[in-house]
Scaffold this active site. Structure first.
Site, mmCIF file in Angstrom:
data_model
loop_
_atom_site.group_PDB
_atom_site.id
_atom_site.type_symbol
_atom_site.label_atom_id
_atom_site.label_comp_id
_atom_site.label_asym_id
_atom_site.label_seq_id
_atom_site.Cartn_x
_atom_site.Cartn_y
_atom_site.Cartn_z
ATOM 1 N N LYS A 123 2.218 31.353 17.365
ATOM 2 C CA LYS A 123 2.362 32.184 16.176
ATOM 3 C C LYS A 123 2.584 33.635 16.601
ATOM 4 O O LYS A 123 1.902 34.136 17.499
ATOM 5 C CB LYS A 123 1.083 32.059 15.341
ATOM 6 N N SER A 198 -0.768 31.181 7.114
ATOM 7 C CA SER A 198 0.175 32.089 7.729
ATOM 8 C C SER A 198 0.772 31.559 9.045
ATOM 9 O O SER A 198 1.725 32.134 9.555
ATOM 10 C CB SER A 198 -0.512 33.437 7.996
ATOM 11 N N SER A 222 -5.170 29.597 7.425
ATOM 12 C CA SER A 222 -3.828 29.803 7.967
ATOM 13 C C SER A 222 -3.373 28.780 8.990
ATOM 14 O O SER A 222 -2.193 28.704 9.301
ATOM 15 C CB SER A 222 -3.736 31.200 8.587
#
Length: 519
Positions: A123, A198, A222
């Site tokens: 990420k 996210s 997330s």
């Protein structure tokens, strides 16, 4: 609290009105990523590492296969923000040369570098030296990380090779991975739907079979929400097990330090287990991750829905059905199964709002320190509604929540924090070292990205774990009638991560786990 319910009801009504309109607009745009043709892409990271150590596969072959798959699917999902493909191939060649030289043995590598030669993705909010580190913010356009974050460093020490960094919402604030810098990441099973947020770029790549193992972060869900939307496994560890150094927004020395965690995302539970062993290498507390979890010794509590005003956050019947399948299976195999009361989840929305009560918030989220900052925020909100702001609607809305302390009086902070501490103690005592709690990860499958913002309150299903500092693993359980992934989460007491992972592995054996998308 009444005004918070009014906001929820209003957003639910707007969502209900707009949903059929957007469904019609996207009715002919549904696509999934191309089918996986290379069988190498279906192996687990554990299997790939073993094949590399034993000389059955070269690291270069594996890395090149995943790079090819990323290039094949990224035009469908828009997940990759920045890459180091050439450097990764060189890293793989170095691994193969080291193994061929005889300087290391398979047995030694299994112990010291269990992911030797295996690629992984990250990420973008988790720093990888030399790669993009913007948080999806126009204000940080072009910024690169100068060093590896703690999770990336641990993975590289274990022999893993980073391939790329993937998309997130602006500063990780949102349940759909959209920002004004890199655009929107889409769901690999249906590109008209969101991949979640996210850690949405990770969810999309892994679900598409373009990454075998990823590093995400979880503040209010997330890791688990993208895992739910993209049909993969994702684990949110107990806070404190893995250092959050290198996270954007900053998660050290502020309110996020008890809520934000790095964690693994994967298509196979054995990869979650191995990744957690790697990521917890510096944890001083014994986690007993290699200790088998026997279903017959488990106590299983569950709820299949969180009660809400007018059913605004009620789970769909297909998700409730997956929980019944799982609990019936566990009961049949000797576990003590009990449906618990709403007490454990009743205050989830309250706990979500009090997460914004901190007097100390990350510097990256303080967009304006002037006396009229609040007025400017409302102006930015109006501009974002018509696409004229440099910030996303999700970001501005969350910053407003922070600025207004979750619309909860500051004087009540001590009371609400005490209530959270009390509930954390109750649940930890009830679960002990042999209990798990099963509940939905999200009330429905992935929806259209433009509408997901209107359901931000649905993160109460996952944020409860962050607020109460509990570990949780999302478990994929097949598809709904629209062919979209669904599942649930398994929660355990603090530092009992092994129980979450053990139940997830049992579910994978019984129900199949990740199912590849097809064209």
């Amino acid at each position: 609290m009444f005004r918070n319910h009014l906001i929820t009801i209003f957003m639910w009504l707007v969502y209900s009105f707009l949903r059929p309109i957007f469904a019609y607009i996207y009715s002919k745009k549904r696509k999934s990523v191309p089918a996986i043709r290379n069988p190498l892409l279906t192996f687990s990271a554990v299997e790939l590492a073993k094949k590399v150590r034993q000389g059955e596969l070269s690291s270069q072959t594996i890395v090149e296969a995943y790079i090819e798959r990323i290039k094949e699917v990224n035009c469908f999902v828009n997940a990759v923000v920045d890459e180091r493909f050439e450097a990764a191939i060189n890293d793989a060649k170095a691994c193969d040369a080291k193994l061929k030289s005889g300087k290391v043995t398979a047995a030694a590598l299994e112990k010291s570098q269990p992911l030797f030669g295996v690629p992984f993705t990250v990420k973008e909010a988790c720093s990888v030296a030399g790669l993009s580190y913007t948080g999806g913010s126009l204000a940080r356009k072009g910024m690169k990380a100068t060093e590896d974050g703690s999770a990336v460093e641990l993975m590289k020490n274990a022999g893993a090779i980073p391939l790329c960094v993937t998309n997130t919402p602006e500063f990780c604030l949102g349940t759909t991975s959209t920002n004004n810098l890199f655009g929107t990441t889409k769901n690999p099973y249906d590109t008209s739907k969101t991949c979640g947020g996210s850690s949405g770029g990770e969810g999309a790549l892994i679900g598409a079979g373009a990454s075998v193992l990823g590093i995400g972060s979880d503040i209010l869900g997330s890791i688990r929400i993208p895992s739910h939307f993209c049909g993969i496994f994702g684990h949110k560890p107990t806070p404190g097990i893995v250092s959050t150094r290198g996270h954007l927004p900053t998660a050290e020395n502020n309110a996020l330090r008890f809520m934000a965690v790095f964690g693994p995302m994967a298509r196979h539970t054995e990869d979650l287990h191995l990744a957690m062993k790697v990521l917890s290498a510096n944890c001083e507390r014994p986690l007993r991750l290699d200790e088998p979890v026997d279903v017959k010794t488990l106590r299983v509590f569950y709820v299949d829905n969180i009660d809400s005003v007018l059913g605004t956050r009620s789970t769909t019947l297909d998700i409730r059905r997956t929980i019944k399948l799982a609990t019936d299976y566990l009961a049949k195999n000797g576990a003590q199964v009990k449906q618990t009361s709403q007490e454990w989840v009743h205050d989830s929305f309250l706990f979500l709002l009090t997460s914004f009560l901190s007097k100390e918030n990350p510097e990256e989220l303080i967009t304006d320190k002037s006396p009229d900052a609040r007025k400017k925020l409302f102006l930015e909100l109006l501009k974002a509604l018509v696409g004229l702001s440099n910030n996303t609607l999700q970001f501005i809305f969350t910053v407003l929540l922070i600025e207004f302390h979750g619309f909860i009086p500051r004087a009540a902070e001590e009371y609400y924090n005490a209530k959270k501490d009390t509930m954390r103690g109750i649940i930890n005592k009830a679960l002990g070292n042999d209990g798990v709690f099963i509940c939905p990860t999200y009330p429905h499958a992935a929806s259209i990205a433009e509408l997901t913002f209107l359901r931000n309150d649905c993160v109460i299903y996952t944020s409860n774990c962050n607020c109460l500092q509990l570990p949780s693993t999302h478990v994929p359980m097949g598809f709904n009638d629209e062919g979209l992934p669904i599942g649930f989460q398994v929660i355990a007491g603090s530092y009992q991560d092994r129980l979450c992972l053990g139940v997830a592995r049992e579910m994978e054996k019984a129900f199949g786990g990740w199912i590849p998308p097809t064209s």
